[in-house]
Each structure stands twice: as structure tokens, then as C-alpha cells.
Motif scaffolding. Structure first.
Motif, PDB file in Angstrom:
ATOM      1  N   VAL A 136      -8.577  -5.018  -7.268  1.00  0.00           N
ATOM      2  CA  VAL A 136      -9.056  -3.860  -6.510  1.00  0.00           C
ATOM      3  C   VAL A 136      -7.907  -2.853  -6.519  1.00  0.00           C
ATOM      4  CG1 VAL A 136      -9.927  -3.013  -4.303  1.00  0.00           C
ATOM      5  CG2 VAL A 136     -10.534  -5.325  -5.077  1.00  0.00           C
ATOM      6  N   GLU A 137      -8.076  -1.766  -7.283  1.00  0.00           N
ATOM      7  CA  GLU A 137      -6.952  -0.882  -7.587  1.00  0.00           C
ATOM      8  C   GLU A 137      -7.220   0.550  -7.130  1.00  0.00           C
ATOM      9  OE1 GLU A 137      -5.455  -3.042 -11.671  1.00  0.00           O
ATOM     10  OE2 GLU A 137      -7.137  -1.668 -11.817  1.00  0.00           O
TER      11      GLU A 137
ATOM     12  N   GLU B 176       0.416  -3.834   8.110  1.00  0.00           N
ATOM     13  CA  GLU B 176       1.566  -3.859   7.200  1.00  0.00           C
ATOM     14  C   GLU B 176       1.128  -3.378   5.820  1.00  0.00           C
ATOM     15  OE1 GLU B 176       4.448  -3.358   5.811  1.00  0.00           O
ATOM     16  OE2 GLU B 176       5.301  -4.797   7.264  1.00  0.00           O
ATOM     17  N   ARG B 177       1.486  -2.113   5.516  1.00  0.00           N
ATOM     18  CA  ARG B 177       1.042  -1.528   4.242  1.00  0.00           C
ATOM     19  C   ARG B 177       2.204  -1.198   3.308  1.00  0.00           C
ATOM     20  NH1 ARG B 177      -2.101   1.608   8.079  1.00  0.00           N
ATOM     21  NH2 ARG B 177      -4.202   0.722   8.262  1.00  0.00           N
ATOM     22  N   ARG B 178       3.421  -1.462   3.767  1.00  0.00           N
ATOM     23  CA  ARG B 178       4.579  -1.071   2.964  1.00  0.00           C
ATOM     24  C   ARG B 178       5.238  -2.240   2.239  1.00  0.00           C
ATOM     25  NH1 ARG B 178       8.066   1.783   7.490  1.00  0.00           N
ATOM     26  NH2 ARG B 178       7.376  -0.136   8.514  1.00  0.00           N
ATOM     27  N   ALA B 179       4.803  -3.454   2.545  1.00  0.00           N
ATOM     28  CA  ALA B 179       5.395  -4.639   1.914  1.00  0.00           C
ATOM     29  C   ALA B 179       4.288  -5.508   1.312  1.00  0.00           C
ATOM     30  CB  ALA B 179       6.190  -5.440   2.947  1.00  0.00           C
ATOM     31  N   PRO B 180       4.583  -6.204   0.217  1.00  0.00           N
ATOM     32  CA  PRO B 180       3.564  -7.103  -0.374  1.00  0.00           C
ATOM     33  C   PRO B 180       3.289  -8.286   0.547  1.00  0.00           C
ATOM     34  CG  PRO B 180       5.669  -7.309  -1.530  1.00  0.00           C
ATOM     35  CD  PRO B 180       5.821  -6.182  -0.568  1.00  0.00           C
TER      36      PRO B 180
ATOM     37  N   PRO C 182       1.884  -2.648  -2.389  1.00  0.00           N
ATOM     38  CA  PRO C 182       1.847  -1.194  -2.207  1.00  0.00           C
ATOM     39  C   PRO C 182       2.132  -0.492  -3.546  1.00  0.00           C
ATOM     40  CG  PRO C 182       3.386  -2.257  -0.670  1.00  0.00           C
ATOM     41  CD  PRO C 182       3.030  -3.257  -1.704  1.00  0.00           C
ATOM     42  N   ILE C 183       1.258   0.438  -3.936  1.00  0.00           N
ATOM     43  CA  ILE C 183       1.500   1.270  -5.116  1.00  0.00           C
ATOM     44  C   ILE C 183       1.354   2.739  -4.696  1.00  0.00           C
ATOM     45  CG2 ILE C 183       0.768  -0.524  -6.748  1.00  0.00           C
ATOM     46  CD1 ILE C 183      -1.887   0.914  -7.059  1.00  0.00           C
ATOM     47  N   THR C 184       1.551   3.659  -5.619  1.00  0.00           N
ATOM     48  CA  THR C 184       1.589   5.080  -5.249  1.00  0.00           C
ATOM     49  C   THR C 184       0.316   5.577  -4.594  1.00  0.00           C
ATOM     50  OG1 THR C 184       0.947   5.603  -7.516  1.00  0.00           O
ATOM     51  CG2 THR C 184       3.304   5.711  -6.978  1.00  0.00           C
ATOM     52  N   ASP C 185      -0.852   5.036  -4.985  1.00  0.00           N
ATOM     53  CA  ASP C 185      -2.125   5.538  -4.448  1.00  0.00           C
ATOM     54  C   ASP C 185      -2.700   4.680  -3.327  1.00  0.00           C
ATOM     55  OD1 ASP C 185      -2.470   7.861  -6.129  1.00  0.00           O
ATOM     56  OD2 ASP C 185      -2.760   6.469  -7.783  1.00  0.00           O
ATOM     57  N   GLY C 186      -1.914   3.739  -2.816  1.00  0.00           N
ATOM     58  CA  GLY C 186      -2.414   2.879  -1.736  1.00  0.00           C
ATOM     59  C   GLY C 186      -1.969   1.446  -1.941  1.00  0.00           C
ATOM     60  N   GLU C 187      -2.806   0.490  -1.524  1.00  0.00           N
ATOM     61  CA  GLU C 187      -2.497  -0.921  -1.694  1.00  0.00           C
ATOM     62  C   GLU C 187      -3.425  -1.539  -2.730  1.00  0.00           C
ATOM     63  OE1 GLU C 187      -1.072  -3.531   1.873  1.00  0.00           O
ATOM     64  OE2 GLU C 187      -2.473  -2.063   2.658  1.00  0.00           O
TER      65      GLU C 187
END
Length: 597
Positions: A197-198, A242-246, A268-273
Motif C-alpha cells: 500500500v504505497e 507514530e508516523r515518523r518511525a517504522p 515513512p516515505i515522502t508522500d506518507g506511510e
């Protein structure tokens, strides 16, 4: 199918599938676990669901059928509504030439169900029996297009930003929850191993990995991104805020009566999780070594190695080459109540009933080395180390093999022969390697040709030249060897072709007469890809006295490889070529996975 204990015992006895001791043990298990004898018999592998259903069908004099779900016509299927089909585990799948409707049931003794269905369909019914799983697959054909269902469900979802996810947006009965279920169902139906899910700039992509290849199956609106990820996190017991750490988690889901475990990873990637879900079928039995693709000398060598009282068996290959599956099959063969099987893994992918499986947890100080050291104090007979990553783990594994344990482990090397010098690099003494290692397996996974739409083709001169160079077919002797191997494979039932049709590699200068190819557009059976499923290609290096002398003398992997081939080892290249000639895969697939960069 609900069968009484008395009937189960009678069927097993008639088929010679159970001893009095086994039956007594099952009855004791029945009391302890509060499960039916039927459930325990199937889960223990004493008999397959198909064989049990066939035996029961014969006893009650009802025809047994195996429904080809792809052949069911929609108008026939919809003669009874889906909810009725699911309620009674029954499906109309065809009609007889005389016009009678063929009704497949799991339990033809269910008088109430038959009475109700006769009112729905009329009295002109012919009742047959099919397995529970076969009927569920047939019922699954009511679901025509999961992608369109997702679109329909998601359209009812209100706009939500990624940072503003309300509780009702991710509740059990919300459109988002339905969407997650449909995404997982679709993946399982298509035989996917992973769901991606990207988040993208303007939408959310859903991709499935099918037979090792990623395929985009859906584009969801960007506004559902936050709720979708949050719903998956709730299922996996992860932190929503928690959206900033895997994060890593796991959950289980029941689809059509089968239990699946999903291993979840968020990043977390540039466009979200981004979320990746690995699908593990916990209802499936361990495949046999033959089913995985072992045959001939490779099968004999590995079978001999795993029946030794002590020593080390190493399985090597890159990530995603099927090493864990091979170990799962081997440990399932060795698993019985008289031995203690203990493992340390990262992660625990397959659950082995009766085995003691430990998950690596570096934060808590549980590494492969510390886990293995702890296992040695647990009175094990058989030890499995998920991966040897350092000298300490390698040394502990070798010491365990020396002190009377059978040790299995994986390593990341290119082939079987390279594995032995790799242990030297980790600081293991050559004489210890020579005396403990029983066998090394090198493997890769290739896609299976679709057996419904594959086709023959006459190879061009360019293709033949490429094959000769790639597989080192440079003289009559090598041609004769491949011809002999293909004949042996035919004798052992490798491939689905009859013997006369399959032997296409001439023992003279003519060489290959034809090749098997995937049709570009494929068919419905393979999802129009030309391939369906995957299989392994293997090389199994047995440790004989000549190999031991080379190890002790610090010989290179090339020298060890040459000696192993001289002693009869079939290389991965050659194993793949034979399987391609037998119509199981293609030459292109073999070259794709075995060509070194």
C-alpha cells in the motif's frame, strides 16, 4: 462435512491410515484441546481432506466431485443466492445433459438443508459431495470483481486528511475496514505473497507481488490514505499516532475458512506511510521436498543428510529464494513427539506444531547468537538458526553440531560451494567445517509455466547458441548427459508431460528439438501472465572425503564446485535446464535467476 467419531475411525481403519496407538493419542488430544476427531485427523496430516471426503462419499454412496471453479457459469451459480450458499455450504455448479441441477454439498446428510434447497431449486436435483475448501472456492466465484467492489465501498467514504482520522472512519464496520478486508481477500484470491500500500503524490497505489513480480491492482483516492494506514495499524496492534518511525506488527484473518497470518511493516516515505503486508497461509501443510522441486541425486543427498544423528545442513541463496520454505518442509519431516525441535528466527514465518520457535529481538538482547546459546540449554535434538550473520553464531552452530545436535541454518551466498569458504571467513577452523557440515543446498525460485496455456516452439539458431553458451553445452558428451538427466526426470514424474512427448533433447548433434514458452496474453487460469506459481531449482553439495580434503586445504569455491560436480552434483543451472525441457518453466526464467551480475 461433519462426520461422527465412529465413522472417522471406521474410515481410517479401512484405509489403513491409523494405528491403535495413534488413535488413542488423538482421542486424548481431543479431550485436552476440545477439538473434534475430524479436525485433529486432518490437522495432523494422517489423511488429506480430499481422501477423507472421497472415503466418506463411498461409504454413504454419494458421488464425489472435484469442482473446477473456473468452469462454473454465472447463471448456474446464481440459481441460489450467495448467502444461502454460504449458510449451507452448498453450490449449484452445473447441469446434467437431462437438465438436472448438480448441487455440490459438504454434508449430503443435512436433511434440513436439502429440504430448503429443494424448495428453492425444485426437486430435479442431483446431489454430490465435495470438500469444504473446494465448495468455498466455488462460492468465492460470486465475487466477480474485487477492484470494483473496493471502488464502490471507498466512494462512500468521506474526505479525511492524513492527520485527522476519526474513530468512526476506522471502526469495524466502516468503509475503510471493508476496503482493507477486500484488499487482503483480493491478494489471497490471486495467490499474492505480499501486499504493498504505497502513497503517491495524488493517489494511493495498491500492488500485489504474484509469483515474485509486483503488479498494480488498484489506485485509491488520496483522501483515504490516513484512515487506511490507521486501520491496518489497529489490526496489527501498532501505534496509530507514530508516523515518523517504522513499525512492525502482525495479525491474523480468516478467509473462506482458512487462517492467514499477515506480517505488517510500515515505513515513512515522502508522500506518507508505506505499508507492506506479507501473507502467510497458516492453514497450509508443509510441502514435501518432491513438491518443492527436489528430485534425483539432489533429493537423495538431502534426505541422507537430514537423517544423520548430528551435523550441520546449510541452505543458501539470496533473499526470497525459498530458503525458509525448504527448512519448513525439512523440519516438518523430522517433527515428531520423540524429538525437541528448537528454532531462533527473524521473523518466525511458518508455525511448526510441536516445535519451540523463538523470535529474534535485538532490543531485548535476543540476537541469533544469544538465542542459540540459550537453545543449547533447552535439551534440543534439532536446532534451526534462521540466519548465520556473524562468526559468533557460526561458531556456536558448529559447536552444537559437534556435540550431538542436528543443526540447520541459512547463509547468503551465491551457490552451495561458496558457502564453505564463507564459514572460513567467519573464523571457523577448516577441520571443524569438514567434520560437521553434512550438506549444503543452493537454491533459487523460478516461475512455473501455466500448464493450461503453455506452448511449444522450435528454437532459432540464436536461441540455441545462447543456450549452449549459458549452460556450457559444448560437446556430444554434455548433450548426452542432459539427455540422460531428462530421461531420469521423466521416470521420476518431473513435469506433467507423458514420457514420449517430453524427451526432446537428442543424444546426438541435433540437440534441442523444441522449447516450452509462455503465451504473452496467457489465459484466465494464470491471470493472463503465462505463469502460475513458483518452484525451486537446486544444487545439493554432499560432503564426501574428497570435499573434506579440499576444505581442510583451504581450496577455493571453484575447486570445491568442480569436485562436487565430478562426484555427481547437479548444478542449479542444469537442474533448471532439465525442468525447462520438461515443460515446468522456461529457459528465460532459469537464466533470469541464475545469471550473476
Amino acid at each position: 462435512m461433519r462426520v461422527s467419531n465412529k465413522v472417522i475411525e471406521s474410515l481410517l481403519d479401512k484405509l489403513g491410515k491409523v494405528t491403535p496407538d495413534q488413535l488413542e493419542s488423538l482421542h486424548q488430544q481431543e479431550k485436552n484441546e476440545h477439538k473434534s476427531l475430524q479436525e485433529l485427523v486432518l490437522s495432523s496430516g494422517l489423511i488429506s481432506e480430499k481422501d477423507l471426503t472421497k472415503a466418506f462419499a463411498e461409504q454413504i454412496d454419494v458421488p464425489f466431485v472435484e469442482i473446477n471453479v473456473k468452469d462454473i457459469k454465472k447463471e448456474i451459480l446464481h440459481l441460489i443466492p450467495e448467502r444461502i450458499a454460504r449458510q449451507y455450504n452448498a453450490v449449484v455448479y452445473d447441469t446434467t445433459p437431462e437438465g438436472a441441477q448438480l448441487l455440490a454439498m459438504e454434508d449430503p446428510d443435512d436433511v434440513q438443508a436439502i429440504s430448503f434447497l429443494q424448495k428453492q431449486l425444485g426437486s430435479d436435483l442431483k446431489i454430490v459431495i465435495a470438500t469444504h475448501s473446494n465448495i468455498l472456492k466455488a462460492i468465492d466465484q460470486y465475487r466477480e470483481n474485487i477492484s470494483s467492489e473496493i471502488t464502490e465501498v471507498i466512494s462512500s467514504e468521506e474526505d479525511t486528511s492524513q492527520d485527522d482520522v476519526a474513530e468512526e472512519d476506522i471502526a469495524e464496520d466502516s468503509p475503510i475496514a471493508q476496503t482493507v478486508n477486500l484488499i487482503i481477500e483480493g491478494a489471497i484470491k490471486l495467490g499474492a505473497s505480499d501486499v504493498h500500500v504505497e502513497p503517491r503524490e495524488s493517489y494511493v497505489a495498491v500492488r500485489y507481488r504474484i509469483d515474485g513480480v509486483l503488479k498494480e491492482v488498484n489506485k485509491l483516492p488520496k483522501n483515504v490514505q490516513g484512515a487506511l494506514v490507521s486501520r491496518i495499524k489497529i489490526l496489527s496492534n501498532l501505534k496509530i499516532d507514530e508516523r515518523r518511525a517504522p513499525q512492525d506488527g502482525r495479525f491474523k484473518i480468516n478467509i473462506n475458512g482458512l487462517l492467514y497470518a499477515l506480517r505488517v511493516s510500515t515505513l515513512p516515505i515522502t508522500d506518507g506511510e508505506k505499508v507492506v503486508m506479507r501473507i502467510l497461509d497458516e492453514s497450509s501443510k508443509a510441502p514435501t521436498l518432491n513438491e518443492l522441486g527436489y528430485w534425483g541425486v539432489s533429493l537423495k543427498t538431502i534426505n541422507h543428510a537430514i537423517t544423520q544423528p548430528h551435523g550441520m545442513v546449510l541452505i543458501t541463496g539470496p533473499t526470497g529464494s525459498g530458503k525458509s520454505t525448504s527448512l519448513f518442509s525439512i523440519l516438518s519431516i523430522l517433527n515428531n513427539v520423540t524429538v525437541n525441535i528448537s528454532t531462533v528466527e527473524d521473523p518466525v514465518e511458518y508455525k511448526i506444531p510441536g516445535a519451540n520457535q523463538t523470535q529474534v529481538n535485538p532490543k531485548a538482547g535476543m540476537t541469533f547468537a544469544s538465542g542459540l546459546r540459550a537453545l543449547l540449554r533447552q535439551d534440543p535434538n534439532i536446532i534451526m538458526v534462521g540466519e548465520i550473520r556473524d562468526g559468533e553464531t557460526a561458531s556456536l552452530g558448529v559447536q552444537a553440531a559437534l556435540t550431538g545436535h542436528l543443526v540447520f541454518a541459512t547463509l547468503h551466498t551465491n551457490n552451495a560451494a561458496t558457502c564453505l569458504p564463507r564459514l572460513l571467513d567467519m573464523g571457523i577452523e577448516p577441520f571443524l567445517i569438514a567434520s560437521t557440515v553434512r550438506a549444503v543446498v543452493g537454491q533459487r525460485l523460478v516461475r512455473r509455466l501455466c500448464q493450461y496455456c503453455k506452448q511449444k516452439s522450435k528454437p532459432s539458431e540464436n536461441i540455441l547458441k545462447r543456450i549452449e553458451e549459458s549452460f556450457n553445452i559444448n560437446n556430444l558428451e554434455s548433450m548426452q548427459q542432459i539427455h540422460s538427466l531428462e530421461q531420469q526426470a521423466a521416470e521420476e514424474g518431473i513435469g506433467v508431460l507423458n514420457k514420449k512427448d517430453s524427451i526432446n533433447f537428442g543424444s546426438n548433434e541435433k540437440g534441442i528439438n523444441f522449447l516450452w514458452q509462455a503465451i504473452d496474453e496467457g489465459c484466465d487460469e494464470c491471470g493472463h501472465s503465462g505463469y502460475k506459481g513458483r518452484m525451486g531449482i537446486y544444487e545439493v553439495l554432499g560432503n564426501n572425503s574428497d570435499i573434506q580434503k579440499l576444505i581442510v586445504s583451504n581450496a577455493t569455491s571453484d575447486v570445491i564446485q568442480q569436485q562436487a560436480v565430478k562426484a555427481g552434483m547437479i548444478t542449479m543451472h542444469l537442474d533448471g535446464l532439465v525442468k525447462a525441457l520438461r515443460g515446468l518453466t522456461t529457459i528465460e526464467e532459469i537464466l533470469r535467476v541464475t545469471t550473476e551480475e
